[in-house]
Design a protein around this motif. Structure first.
Motif, short mmCIF file in Angstrom:
data_model
loop_
_atom_site.label_atom_id
_atom_site.label_comp_id
_atom_site.label_asym_id
_atom_site.label_seq_id
_atom_site.Cartn_x
_atom_site.Cartn_y
_atom_site.Cartn_z
N ARG A 5 -8.10 2.27 -5.31
CA ARG A 5 -8.55 3.08 -4.20
C ARG A 5 -7.79 4.48 -4.20
O ARG A 5 -8.18 5.53 -3.84
N PHE A 6 -6.57 4.17 -4.77
CA PHE A 6 -5.53 5.40 -5.12
C PHE A 6 -5.79 6.12 -6.27
O PHE A 6 -5.08 7.10 -6.45
N VAL A 28 13.25 9.74 -1.97
CA VAL A 28 11.78 8.99 -1.88
C VAL A 28 11.91 7.97 -0.51
O VAL A 28 10.82 8.04 -0.10
N GLN A 58 10.79 9.81 2.13
CA GLN A 58 9.30 10.20 1.85
C GLN A 58 8.45 8.83 2.21
O GLN A 58 7.52 9.07 3.22
N ASP A 104 0.70 6.55 -18.19
CA ASP A 104 2.01 6.81 -17.95
C ASP A 104 2.60 5.46 -17.07
O ASP A 104 2.44 5.52 -16.07
N VAL A 105 2.89 4.58 -17.85
CA VAL A 105 3.05 3.14 -16.99
C VAL A 105 4.55 3.33 -16.26
O VAL A 105 5.49 3.86 -16.83
N ASN A 106 4.46 3.40 -14.94
CA ASN A 106 5.47 3.45 -14.22
C ASN A 106 6.16 2.28 -13.21
O ASN A 106 7.33 2.45 -12.75
N LEU A 123 9.62 0.80 -12.33
CA LEU A 123 10.00 0.22 -10.94
C LEU A 123 9.33 -1.22 -10.85
O LEU A 123 8.16 -1.23 -11.00
N GLU A 135 0.75 -1.07 -0.04
CA GLU A 135 0.05 -0.13 0.01
C GLU A 135 0.91 1.33 -0.11
O GLU A 135 0.56 2.21 -0.85
N MET A 136 1.90 1.07 0.81
CA MET A 136 2.89 2.47 0.90
C MET A 136 3.48 2.78 -0.38
O MET A 136 3.48 3.82 -0.91
N ASN A 188 0.72 3.74 -3.12
CA ASN A 188 0.64 5.30 -2.64
C ASN A 188 1.48 6.33 -3.23
O ASN A 188 1.06 7.20 -3.77
N ALA A 189 2.83 5.90 -3.21
CA ALA A 189 3.72 6.91 -3.75
C ALA A 189 3.87 6.81 -5.24
O ALA A 189 3.89 7.76 -5.85
N LEU A 190 3.44 5.87 -5.84
CA LEU A 190 3.54 5.64 -7.03
C LEU A 190 2.60 6.20 -7.96
O LEU A 190 2.68 6.64 -9.28
N ILE A 191 1.43 6.58 -7.28
CA ILE A 191 0.06 6.87 -8.04
C ILE A 191 0.02 8.49 -7.95
O ILE A 191 -0.47 8.94 -6.87
N SER A 192 0.46 9.21 -8.94
CA SER A 192 0.27 10.65 -8.94
C SER A 192 -0.88 11.35 -9.53
O SER A 192 -1.15 12.48 -9.31
#
Lengths: 517, 517
Positions: B219-220, B357, B360, B255-257, B290, B189-190, B193-197
């Motif tokens: 959810r994000f 990161v 963060q 934008d696949v990250n 990633l 989840e963490m 959360n960081a990946l979905i901007s």
């Protein structure tokens, strides 16, 4: 005006990093990462969480240096962590009985409750209770996922506790409305997640507030609607101020849907009276706001003229429990007299919620599978302790009383002590584990802070840390009126240590004022 | 074609509720709630989580009815919960030594490690280890918040474990890059959360996948980019398919990250070989993605021709560990041979992450304070068990072996057994705790499901539940190719029970085909 070396190097390193990152040369040398501060979720990036923020990171660095540096490098031999409500880390002993039950609940029967020597190590009521807990866990033990909301029997115990605490009719609280959580934090997060449907979703929070609220609202992309507590009246609540804050938010197009109350107060240490609580409920009912009641300090009320009055009880007393008022109350094993923070135990009780929303929260809880079982067990023990006549009753009560009385003493030590420092002003601490003194900052410090872009109370807190080893949280991390400055400290270290802390803060403040006059 | 009463009433009650909610009369009578399914966060509302979804809620209802109904009301006397990887709930005994250490770590010294009778109840190596753990917790015990990432010494043990497992040079893994988490779920989840901007942030996930990924991405508010596993080749990975999925997503403006790999597979039970893992790493490196490696089943590899090959090891083997590839690997105490789900223990290791990161993520971890300490302790024990010569070594190994061998047997019982059912097809289970058979659905069922708006495999799973008491998860909850149907089942109940389950599934399928022909 002279900064000491550590502070200077810290400020410089921040500046250096910013400069380096903005030169194109630097960008070319470092391989491109996919996930950077620029590409990551900006809501998360911009979220602030002061309780373990910059000052604490600095404290941890000094703590490491302390261990490897020759004696005399610092003016102190240990860091006093008063930044966080973490009682066991600063000397509070755990209550014995809950740990004994927990240990037996974890041990396989033949090595625990059924071991031939078990009674040599464990009291009879701990053994009996561990047996009950094993039954409550359906014989699966502590290693199985439980129901996503927690085992039914534990939830029933929570219902009984609430009913007894608030003098409610038997059966008023439904186990379906109880969610056991990893500490109160994860419950707060679930509710805020549900409440924030767009950037316009507004949540009223006290100022000052505990930063889990501001942090989580930022992370889910909602809007904080701050209402000010009245410092001059012991951080009391003021309905006119609530109306003002709500009206202003509405004018700005915010869809305010909920209201956070923290009672007893964190970071402010006040305990609201009946009328104030009832006024808040009426305010929420009038404006159709869902009420989040953070009541994790309900046992931490120290003044004889103060009393914890739950929102649940208030709702019943003024007839709002049947009216559809939506209330969620959070509780935790981390505070009170248990202080079992590492356990991550807690629960939330929903009242008046739409059952479809409750199902949605069940789904969310299920996606995390369940809260941790030792935390659940600790919660069950907290709400249902040894009874008169049980083997551990006297000992358990006397351990709890000792903790309570010492906390009450320490509350006075800090609030009275700070109040005697010229330039400090500190409201009486009636409850919780914190006090939140106002500190007049010298003009030189204000100017210097402005120049470096750092809040002046961060400058102060870093200086206090480096000169005395005392780690507090700058008040700016909790929110406060423009022009007010100060910090939050716990009073969890021993009475002796807290007396020393007050003295050290006083001496440091004199030196700080001289340095930045 | 006849539905049995329970299924019928369930379908009817859903319909009724929808009808009632849409009449204006009903709306006027019920007081307006502030938080409703319509006003709440829609991303949360639309999130699906099948593992504890509708079928399981139904199973719990039947389970309650079972206890209060006269014998013979149902065709079965208990629910077989094969919906979730929860070993201790279906009879797996916990390993003894970790529980003994945990119990001693929780007990205050004078009632535990220093009690005069402690050696009567506890083996010497459990006592010694508990002492070490108390040191690792800085003498604060299990009731204090730890460092937000977990105590340094536990993180160092995790580093040592990874280095030994992957034959890495001592010091290759940095404790700064370890985050101890409440199970693997909270780490996942963490990171998500960081990946979905933004809604365009795309995460590649396998189809079929474990629904925590789809649920959390929803959810994000990110975008799932599914890549299909090749069922005909034992759920193998196919680079051409990865390229196809990525290209298509890019064409659609996503934008696949990042890329999620689950190995050993959940729900699919495959174990990928070295080449497949290396190909995925090369794919991620080529496209600057990633990599999230869900490796929680690393100990659950049953076939002699299969071997767990970690992404960390693969990165080193093909020289991508120094290239800047961003990799995060998740592990947990819930699976493997510990099966300590309720403990919520786990960790994630970051490799190649931008240090800003990481800071963060530290901030995010801090806003939850820390993961639970008993879960942390269990993780420490899992990665650093008794050594040869220790008092508990033989017993611990023999307990682990017994669990492993029985799991391996059960893996064959289910996959071989299902494969023999005409209309079923089931890939060999090489690892994890699940198998994911394909089931040909009778035309009548497909038509009926279409009419009621229910996925046909949900119709099937509900029927299986009501007729046999076996609770599986419809395959549609994990994702699958259009037109494919089936379910996921664990093989965690006893060997005897799993033999019975296979037989009952076969008999029910015959009846189901007759009912819906």
């Amino acid at each position: 005006m002279k900064l000491n070396t550590l502070l200077q190097s810290w400020l410089l390193s921040s500046l250096t990093l910013n400069v380096a990152a903005s030169t194109s040369f630097f960008k070319e040398v470092v391989p491109t990462k996919r996930l950077t501060e620029d590409s990551m979720c900006q809501k998360l990036r911009n979220m602030e969480y002061a309780v373990r923020g910059k000052v604490v990171i600095k404290a941890d660095e000094i703590n490491t240096l302390l261990k490897s540096s020759p004696k005399g490098t610092f003016n102190f031999d240990h860091i006093v962590y008063t930044n966080i409500g973490n009682p066991h880390s600063v000397g509070q002993k755990p209550l014995t009985w809950p740990r004994q039950v927990l240990a037996l609940a974890d041990l396989p029967n033949e090595f625990g409750i059924d071991h031939p020597d078990v009674e040599k190590m464990f009291p009879s009521d701990a053994i009996a209770r561990a047996r009950q807990i094993k039954d409550a866990l359906d014989g699966h033990g502590t290693g199985a996922y439980t129901h996503s909301q927690g085992p039914l029997q534990f939830r029933q115990e929570i219902c009984d506790f609430i009913e007894e605490r608030d003098d409610l009719k038997k059966g008023s609280v439904d186990p379906k409305c109880i969610f056991m959580t990893n500490g109160a934090s994860s419950g707060i997060e679930m509710i805020l997640n549900a409440l924030i449907s767009s950037p316009k979703s507004g949540i009223m929070i006290p100022i000052p507030q505990y930063p889990i609220y501001s942090a989580t609202i930022d992370r889910f992309g909602g809007t904080q609607v701050g209402y000010y507590l009245d410092e001059n009246k012991g951080w009391d609540m003021n309905v006119a101020e609530l109306e003002r804050a709500l009206a202003q938010a509405k004018k700005e197009g915010v869809d305010v849907n909920s209201f956070v109350l923290i009672n007893p107060g964190n970071p402010t240490g006040q305990v609201l009276n009946k009328k104030a609580i009832q006024d808040i409920l009426k305010f929420c009912s009038k404006h159709n706001l869902l009420l989040l009641a953070d009541e994790v300090y309900q046992e931490n009320v120290y003044r004889e003229d103060a009393e914890f009055y739950s929102c649940r009880r208030a709702a019943r007393d003024i007839g709002l429990d049947q009216s559809g008022l939506e209330l969620v109350s959070f509780h935790s094993t981390s505070k009170g007299l248990y202080g079992e923070c590492g356990r991550r135990g807690g629960y939330m009780e929903l009242m008046g919620f739409d059952s479809a929303v409750r199902d949605q929260l069940y789904k969310l809880a299920s996606s995390h599978l369940c809260s941790n079982t030792p935390g659940q067990i600790m919660t069950s023990l907290m709400v249902n302790g040894p009874k008169k006549g049980d083997a551990s009753y006297e000992k358990h009560e006397s351990e709890k009383n000792a903790i309570f009385e010492s906390l009450a003493k320490r509350a006075s030590i800090v609030s009275d002590g700070f109040n005697k420092i010229p330039g400090f002003s500190c409201q009486t601490v009636a409850g919780s584990m914190y006090c939140f003194p106002r500190v007049e900052m010298p003009q030189g410090a204000i100017k210097y802070a402005k120049k470096t872009g750092m809040p002046v109370d961060t400058l102060y807190a870093v200086s206090l840390l480096e000169k005395t080893g005392i780690c507090v949280v700058p008040a700016s991390g909790f929110g406060q009126e423009e022009g007010r400055h100060g910090f939050r400290t716990t009073f969890l270290p021993s009475e002796e240590e807290m007396v020393r802390v007050v003295g050290a803060v006083r001496d440091h403040y004199t030196a700080f004022c001289n340095e930045y006059k």
